[in-house]
Design a protein around this motif. Structure first.
Motif, mmCIF file in Angstrom:
data_model
loop_
_atom_site.group_PDB
_atom_site.id
_atom_site.type_symbol
_atom_site.label_atom_id
_atom_site.label_comp_id
_atom_site.label_asym_id
_atom_site.label_seq_id
_atom_site.Cartn_x
_atom_site.Cartn_y
_atom_site.Cartn_z
ATOM 1 N N PHE A 105 -13.358 14.402 9.091
ATOM 2 C CA PHE A 105 -14.224 15.108 9.986
ATOM 3 C C PHE A 105 -14.945 16.387 9.607
ATOM 4 N N GLY A 106 -15.819 17.051 10.084
ATOM 5 C CA GLY A 106 -16.613 17.965 9.845
ATOM 6 C C GLY A 106 -17.359 18.705 10.906
ATOM 7 N N PHE A 107 -18.145 19.775 10.509
ATOM 8 C CA PHE A 107 -19.113 20.524 11.416
ATOM 9 C C PHE A 107 -20.455 20.780 11.102
ATOM 10 N N ILE A 165 -26.030 35.654 6.883
ATOM 11 C CA ILE A 165 -24.717 34.924 7.585
ATOM 12 C C ILE A 165 -24.175 34.089 6.411
ATOM 13 N N GLU A 166 -23.019 34.302 6.421
ATOM 14 C CA GLU A 166 -21.874 33.585 5.553
ATOM 15 C C GLU A 166 -21.046 32.789 6.137
ATOM 16 N N VAL A 167 -21.004 31.481 5.389
ATOM 17 C CA VAL A 167 -20.180 30.343 6.051
ATOM 18 C C VAL A 167 -19.037 30.250 5.001
ATOM 19 N N HIS A 168 -17.573 30.801 5.192
ATOM 20 C CA HIS A 168 -16.466 30.837 4.353
ATOM 21 C C HIS A 168 -15.784 29.522 4.727
ATOM 22 N N PHE A 169 -15.496 28.631 3.547
ATOM 23 C CA PHE A 169 -14.722 27.521 3.724
ATOM 24 C C PHE A 169 -13.202 27.892 3.435
ATOM 25 N N ALA A 202 -15.486 19.337 0.907
ATOM 26 C CA ALA A 202 -16.761 18.796 0.881
ATOM 27 C C ALA A 202 -17.704 19.673 1.551
ATOM 28 N N ALA A 203 -19.106 19.241 1.238
ATOM 29 C CA ALA A 203 -19.889 20.163 1.965
ATOM 30 C C ALA A 203 -21.142 19.327 2.006
ATOM 31 N N PHE A 260 -24.941 24.713 6.201
ATOM 32 C CA PHE A 260 -23.684 24.388 5.360
ATOM 33 C C PHE A 260 -22.522 23.871 6.149
ATOM 34 N N GLU A 261 -22.523 22.624 5.834
ATOM 35 C CA GLU A 261 -21.560 21.770 6.706
ATOM 36 C C GLU A 261 -20.052 21.589 6.187
ATOM 37 N N PRO A 262 -19.169 22.101 6.648
ATOM 38 C CA PRO A 262 -18.023 21.904 6.183
ATOM 39 C C PRO A 262 -17.301 20.608 6.549
#
Length: 300
Positions: A168-170, A243-247, A253-254, A267-269
């Motif tokens: 899955f992802g977002f 704006i930061e997206v932290h995995f 994967a992204a 930036f899709e986790p």
């Protein structure tokens, strides 16, 4: 237009708010910083509900991005997907895209506090969902908004003797209000680039990519990656905003997506690369066990 009940989380330490719609697939429709909207609204919530046109932060479940055909096999079982049934939808090439939970209504909210929202979905109790993903499990989303940070924790608990694939992802659509798109800067961590064919399916080739920083300019981007290390940070900045997206964990994967026809960057986790449900290479939750993936959106 149908009315949906919303849940708005408030950060006790700042003007940041986040709005979720449980009855429309637990989608986040807003991340607002004192009235400045940081999520791309695109065609709006109604288009998401009616036509699965994504906006805000939708969950892509049980697979993110595309599959290369209408079927896959796990543990010797072959699953055939029927477009239009059980939430399965296809892109312009006729291949399944973004899983089956777009605008799914039957999430059960178990906690709704000022800065926390928890909801769950029991696949075992829903034959329609099991038809496309026949692995009984409990899916839990735990969302908090604290210290200018939206944290999204996803837990998959295998509730029977079946192992559960994690693919899955977002799809967070980020924007910088008041700053021209051409001036936006994106930063990406070191990871491995996975080229795709004309249908957006990985070709099997791969090449290492170092960490990078670039001004978006007029560029359109739709690139897939894997070998994303835990703790990797992606960032969008411009003007006085970052704006930061932290995995944090569980997202190896992204997809980096910046369409030329809309002022958004994603930036899709992803818990596994595109088409992993068909090709393999994903993590499995063992019977009776749970696995958690987490990402955070930090508004500097």
């Amino acid at each position: 237009m149908a009315e949906f009940e919303t849940v708005t989380l408030r950060d006790p330490s700042s003007a940041l708010t986040a709005t979720y719609v449980p009855d429309a697939g637990m989608i986040a429709t807003s991340l607002s910083d004192g009235g400045a909207e940081l999520l791309g609204q695109r065609r709006g919530l109604q288009a998401y509900v009616s036509n699965h046109k994504t906006m805000g932060i939708p969950i892509l479940y049980p697979w993110a991005n595309r599959l290369s055909s209408n079927g896959y096999g796990v543990d010797g079982a072959v699953v055939t997907l029927t477009p239009g049934t059980g939430g399965v939808r296809t892109d312009e090439h006729g291949v399944p895209i973004h899983g089956t939970l777009a605008a799914y209504r039957d999430w059960h909210v178990t906690a709704a506090l000022e800065s926390q929202l928890t909801a769950e979905l029991d696949f075992a109790a829903r034959p329609g969902l099991l038809a496309a993903f026949p692995f009984p499990h409990l899916l839990t989303l735990d969302i908090t908004l604290l210290d200018r940070t939206l944290t999204v924790k996803t837990t998959v608990t295998a509730t029977t003797g079946s192992r559960v694939p994690m693919c899955f992802g977002f799809h967070p659509y980020l924007q910088l209000p008041g700053v021209p798109r051409a001036e936006w800067r994106i930063e990406t961590p070191a990871m491995r680039y996975r080229p795709v064919n004309a249908w957006g399916i990985p070709t099997g080739a791969a090449e290492a990519r170092p960490a990078g920083s670039e001004v978006l300019g007029l560029n359109a981007i739709d690139d897939g990656f894997d070998e994303v290390a835990p703790g990797s940070v992606f960032a969008l900045s411009g003007g006085d905003r970052r704006i930061e997206v932290h995995f944090d964990s569980g997202y190896t994967a992204a997809q980096v997506f910046a369409p030329g026809n809309d002022d958004v960057v994603c930036f899709e986790p992803m818990a596994a690369p595109t088409d992993a449900l068909r090709l393999g290479g994903y993590h499995e939750v063992q019977p009776g066990e749970s696995a958690t993936a987490q990402f955070r959106i930090v508004v500097a």
